[in-house]
Design a protein around this motif. Structure first.
Motif, PDB file in Angstrom:
ATOM      1  N   VAL A  80       0.838  -1.202   0.000  1.00 25.59           N
ATOM      2  CA  VAL A  80       0.000   0.000   0.000  1.00 25.59           C
ATOM      3  C   VAL A  80       0.872   1.252   0.000  1.00 25.59           C
ATOM      4  O   VAL A  80       0.645   2.202  -0.759  1.00 25.59           O
ATOM      5  CB  VAL A  80      -0.957   0.010   1.212  1.00 25.59           C
ATOM      6  N   ALA A  81       1.896   1.260   0.844  1.00 24.53           N
ATOM      7  CA  ALA A  81       2.778   2.435   0.925  1.00 24.53           C
ATOM      8  C   ALA A  81       3.507   2.679  -0.385  1.00 24.53           C
ATOM      9  O   ALA A  81       3.690   3.835  -0.813  1.00 24.53           O
ATOM     10  CB  ALA A  81       3.786   2.250   2.058  1.00 24.53           C
ATOM     11  N   ASP A  82       3.925   1.600  -1.048  1.00 20.66           N
ATOM     12  CA  ASP A  82       4.684   1.730  -2.294  1.00 20.66           C
ATOM     13  C   ASP A  82       3.813   2.087  -3.494  1.00 20.66           C
ATOM     14  O   ASP A  82       4.314   2.647  -4.471  1.00 20.66           O
ATOM     15  CB  ASP A  82       5.420   0.418  -2.606  1.00 20.66           C
ATOM     16  N   ASN A  83       2.515   1.767  -3.417  1.00 24.89           N
ATOM     17  CA  ASN A  83       1.681   1.885  -4.614  1.00 24.89           C
ATOM     18  C   ASN A  83       0.541   2.893  -4.517  1.00 24.89           C
ATOM     19  O   ASN A  83      -0.024   3.257  -5.552  1.00 24.89           O
ATOM     20  CB  ASN A  83       1.085   0.512  -4.966  1.00 24.89           C
ATOM     21  N   ARG A  84       0.180   3.347  -3.316  1.00 26.31           N
ATOM     22  CA  ARG A  84      -0.995   4.211  -3.175  1.00 26.31           C
ATOM     23  C   ARG A  84      -0.904   5.457  -4.056  1.00 26.31           C
ATOM     24  O   ARG A  84      -1.874   5.842  -4.724  1.00 26.31           O
ATOM     25  CB  ARG A  84      -1.195   4.620  -1.710  1.00 26.31           C
ATOM     26  N   ASN A  85       0.246   6.107  -4.086  1.00 24.78           N
ATOM     27  CA  ASN A  85       0.385   7.356  -4.833  1.00 24.78           C
ATOM     28  C   ASN A  85       0.472   7.148  -6.345  1.00 24.78           C
ATOM     29  O   ASN A  85       0.459   8.113  -7.112  1.00 24.78           O
ATOM     30  CB  ASN A  85       1.620   8.129  -4.350  1.00 24.78           C
TER      31      ASN A  85
ATOM     32  N   ASN B 257     -10.877   3.649  -7.671  1.00 26.72           N
ATOM     33  CA  ASN B 257     -11.382   2.369  -8.155  1.00 26.72           C
ATOM     34  C   ASN B 257     -10.245   1.481  -8.661  1.00 26.72           C
ATOM     35  O   ASN B 257     -10.195   0.281  -8.367  1.00 26.72           O
ATOM     36  CB  ASN B 257     -12.406   2.574  -9.279  1.00 26.72           C
ATOM     37  N   GLN B 258      -9.335   2.079  -9.416  1.00 32.66           N
ATOM     38  CA  GLN B 258      -8.210   1.318  -9.943  1.00 32.66           C
ATOM     39  C   GLN B 258      -7.301   0.822  -8.820  1.00 32.66           C
ATOM     40  O   GLN B 258      -6.840  -0.317  -8.823  1.00 32.66           O
ATOM     41  CB  GLN B 258      -7.406   2.176 -10.929  1.00 32.66           C
ATOM     42  N   PHE B 259      -7.050   1.690  -7.842  1.00 34.07           N
ATOM     43  CA  PHE B 259      -6.218   1.301  -6.701  1.00 34.07           C
ATOM     44  C   PHE B 259      -6.868   0.144  -5.939  1.00 34.07           C
ATOM     45  O   PHE B 259      -6.196  -0.817  -5.557  1.00 34.07           O
ATOM     46  CB  PHE B 259      -6.009   2.494  -5.767  1.00 34.07           C
ATOM     47  N   PHE B 260      -8.166   0.242  -5.717  1.00 31.94           N
ATOM     48  CA  PHE B 260      -8.892  -0.799  -4.996  1.00 31.94           C
ATOM     49  C   PHE B 260      -8.779  -2.137  -5.719  1.00 31.94           C
ATOM     50  O   PHE B 260      -8.493  -3.177  -5.110  1.00 31.94           O
ATOM     51  CB  PHE B 260     -10.356  -0.391  -4.855  1.00 31.94           C
ATOM     52  N   VAL B 261      -8.978  -2.130  -7.026  1.00 32.06           N
ATOM     53  CA  VAL B 261      -8.902  -3.364  -7.812  1.00 32.06           C
ATOM     54  C   VAL B 261      -7.490  -3.949  -7.768  1.00 32.06           C
ATOM     55  O   VAL B 261      -7.317  -5.153  -7.560  1.00 32.06           O
ATOM     56  CB  VAL B 261      -9.330  -3.102  -9.274  1.00 32.06           C
ATOM     57  N   GLU B 262      -6.497  -3.097  -7.955  1.00 34.82           N
ATOM     58  CA  GLU B 262      -5.107  -3.574  -7.948  1.00 34.82           C
ATOM     59  C   GLU B 262      -4.727  -4.147  -6.587  1.00 34.82           C
ATOM     60  O   GLU B 262      -4.048  -5.171  -6.480  1.00 34.82           O
ATOM     61  CB  GLU B 262      -4.159  -2.441  -8.318  1.00 34.82           C
ATOM     62  N   ARG B 263      -5.178  -3.503  -5.511  1.00 35.43           N
ATOM     63  CA  ARG B 263      -4.872  -3.994  -4.172  1.00 35.43           C
ATOM     64  C   ARG B 263      -5.530  -5.340  -3.931  1.00 35.43           C
ATOM     65  O   ARG B 263      -4.920  -6.256  -3.359  1.00 35.43           O
ATOM     66  CB  ARG B 263      -5.330  -2.988  -3.120  1.00 35.43           C
TER      67      ARG B 263
ATOM     68  N   THR C 114     -16.867 -11.806  -6.844  1.00 33.82           N
ATOM     69  CA  THR C 114     -16.270 -11.353  -8.101  1.00 33.82           C
ATOM     70  C   THR C 114     -16.245  -9.835  -8.226  1.00 33.82           C
ATOM     71  O   THR C 114     -15.370  -9.285  -8.901  1.00 33.82           O
ATOM     72  CB  THR C 114     -17.020 -11.949  -9.302  1.00 33.82           C
ATOM     73  N   ASP C 115     -17.186  -9.139  -7.567  1.00 32.94           N
ATOM     74  CA  ASP C 115     -17.190  -7.676  -7.629  1.00 32.94           C
ATOM     75  C   ASP C 115     -16.229  -7.063  -6.609  1.00 32.94           C
ATOM     76  O   ASP C 115     -16.094  -5.841  -6.536  1.00 32.94           O
ATOM     77  CB  ASP C 115     -18.600  -7.124  -7.435  1.00 32.94           C
ATOM     78  N   LEU C 116     -15.569  -7.915  -5.811  1.00 34.84           N
ATOM     79  CA  LEU C 116     -14.527  -7.540  -4.849  1.00 34.84           C
ATOM     80  C   LEU C 116     -15.038  -6.889  -3.563  1.00 34.84           C
ATOM     81  O   LEU C 116     -14.346  -6.875  -2.559  1.00 34.84           O
ATOM     82  CB  LEU C 116     -13.478  -6.615  -5.492  1.00 34.84           C
ATOM     83  N   LYS C 117     -16.257  -6.362  -3.556  1.00 38.41           N
ATOM     84  CA  LYS C 117     -16.773  -5.691  -2.365  1.00 38.41           C
ATOM     85  C   LYS C 117     -17.266  -6.682  -1.313  1.00 38.41           C
ATOM     86  O   LYS C 117     -17.162  -6.425  -0.109  1.00 38.41           O
ATOM     87  CB  LYS C 117     -17.928  -4.756  -2.734  1.00 38.41           C
TER      88      LYS C 117
ATOM     89  N   GLU D  37     -11.142   2.965   0.074  1.00 39.09           N
ATOM     90  CA  GLU D  37      -9.847   3.289   0.683  1.00 39.09           C
ATOM     91  C   GLU D  37      -9.605   2.398   1.899  1.00 39.09           C
ATOM     92  O   GLU D  37      -8.536   1.815   2.075  1.00 39.09           O
ATOM     93  CB  GLU D  37      -9.814   4.755   1.096  1.00 39.09           C
ATOM     94  N   ALA D  38     -10.624   2.292   2.774  1.00 42.29           N
ATOM     95  CA  ALA D  38     -10.515   1.473   3.979  1.00 42.29           C
ATOM     96  C   ALA D  38     -10.865   0.010   3.719  1.00 42.29           C
ATOM     97  O   ALA D  38     -10.597  -0.854   4.549  1.00 42.29           O
ATOM     98  CB  ALA D  38     -11.426   2.025   5.068  1.00 42.29           C
ATOM     99  N   ASP D  39     -11.470  -0.260   2.560  1.00 43.66           N
ATOM    100  CA  ASP D  39     -11.899  -1.611   2.193  1.00 43.66           C
ATOM    101  C   ASP D  39     -12.891  -2.158   3.215  1.00 43.66           C
ATOM    102  O   ASP D  39     -12.724  -3.250   3.760  1.00 43.66           O
ATOM    103  CB  ASP D  39     -10.686  -2.538   2.066  1.00 43.66           C
ATOM    104  N   GLU D  40     -13.933  -1.372   3.498  1.00 45.69           N
ATOM    105  CA  GLU D  40     -14.927  -1.815   4.457  1.00 45.69           C
ATOM    106  C   GLU D  40     -16.288  -1.184   4.187  1.00 45.69           C
ATOM    107  O   GLU D  40     -16.391  -0.131   3.563  1.00 45.69           O
ATOM    108  CB  GLU D  40     -14.485  -1.488   5.880  1.00 45.69           C
ATOM    109  N   LEU D  41     -17.306  -1.875   4.666  1.00 48.42           N
ATOM    110  CA  LEU D  41     -18.677  -1.405   4.553  1.00 48.42           C
ATOM    111  C   LEU D  41     -19.001  -0.544   5.760  1.00 48.42           C
ATOM    112  O   LEU D  41     -18.678  -0.893   6.895  1.00 48.42           O
ATOM    113  CB  LEU D  41     -19.620  -2.609   4.493  1.00 48.42           C
TER     114      LEU D  41
END
Length: 232
Positions: free
Chosen positions: A18-23, A29-35, A99-102, A179-183
């Motif tokens: 996360v630290a290396d890739n967030r910026n 959306n793209q960051f969430f999918v990649e993570r 499959t929708d990752l959420k 960002e937090a990956d939570e509901l």
């Protein structure tokens, strides 16, 4: 076995990614999918072999998963005395993203000798649907095929952990924080219990079995309220 040092390594690697890739991503959306893709690959390559080893060892330990479950306050409150024998036939618990990752799906695998129901696998899937201005939650559980006179959710006392596999749809508007990956929002207790399995019990089952895992400080027995637990 999945040791504390290995667990800490998993956490540190995720934080480093996360630290290396967030910026690198201006689009959340793209960051969430990649993570999510990185997490899936990491778990497949590094955690899956450890979980498989744990599953094989746990089959030889009486009441392994039942003990791990009752060590968690919130999950324990869903289990009554009559559930114990059925849960002793529980061989493994797994989790995967939808499959929708959420959302996510829990998979409970039982021994073939289980005399309570015919299902070898019971699942509970949480689906988060985007409804324009908000998100909604739908929970889909396996219909349990009970053997005659063995239905633990019926009788004088209908309370049972196995009601966890009931299906429902939440009518309350919710929001999914990528960002937090939570509901977030007025989350059903059932969903929070699902996250306890996903984030706490499955990754750290050995520590829970030994009652060595620190229990959730966000759960208050006095009023039954809890907050969303953390990821990983």
């Amino acid at each position: 076995m999945l040791t504390l040092s290995r667990r800490n390594t998993c956490l540190l690697r995720r934080e480093k990614w996360v630290a290396d890739n967030r910026n690198l991503y201006s689009d959340m959306n793209q960051f969430f999918v990649e993570r999510c893709q990185w997490e899936t690959e990491f778990k497949e390559n590094h955690l899956k072999p450890l979980y498989e080893e744990r599953c094989n060892v746990a089959k030889g330990i009486p009441s392994f998963w039942h003990t791990a479950m009752i060590a968690n306050k919130m999950v324990s409150k869903q289990i009554v005395e009559k559930d114990k024998e059925a849960l002793n036939f529980l061989n493994d618990i797994k989790c995967r993203r939808t499959t929708d990752l959420k959302g996510f799906e829990l998979e409970f695998t039982f021994d073939d000798r289980n005399p309570y129901f015919k299902n070898k696998v019971l699942t509970k899937k949480y689906k988060v649907k985007d409804d324009n201005q908000s998100d909604s939650l739908k929970a889909l559980g396996t219909k349990i095929d009970w053997y005659p006179s063995q239905n633990l959710t019926q009788g004088k006392s209908s309370e049972s952990f196995f009601k966890f596999f009931n299906s429902y749809a939440s009518l309350d508007p919710l929001s999914f924080d990528k960002e937090a990956d939570e509901l977030k929002g007025d989350i059903p207790t059932d969903y929070v219990i699902g996250t306890k399995f996903r984030d706490k019990i499955i990754p750290h089952a050995i520590s829970w079995y030994k009652f060595a895992e620190k229990d959730d400080s966000d759960y208050d027995d006095s009023d039954g309220e809890c907050e969303r637990c953390s990821r990983w």
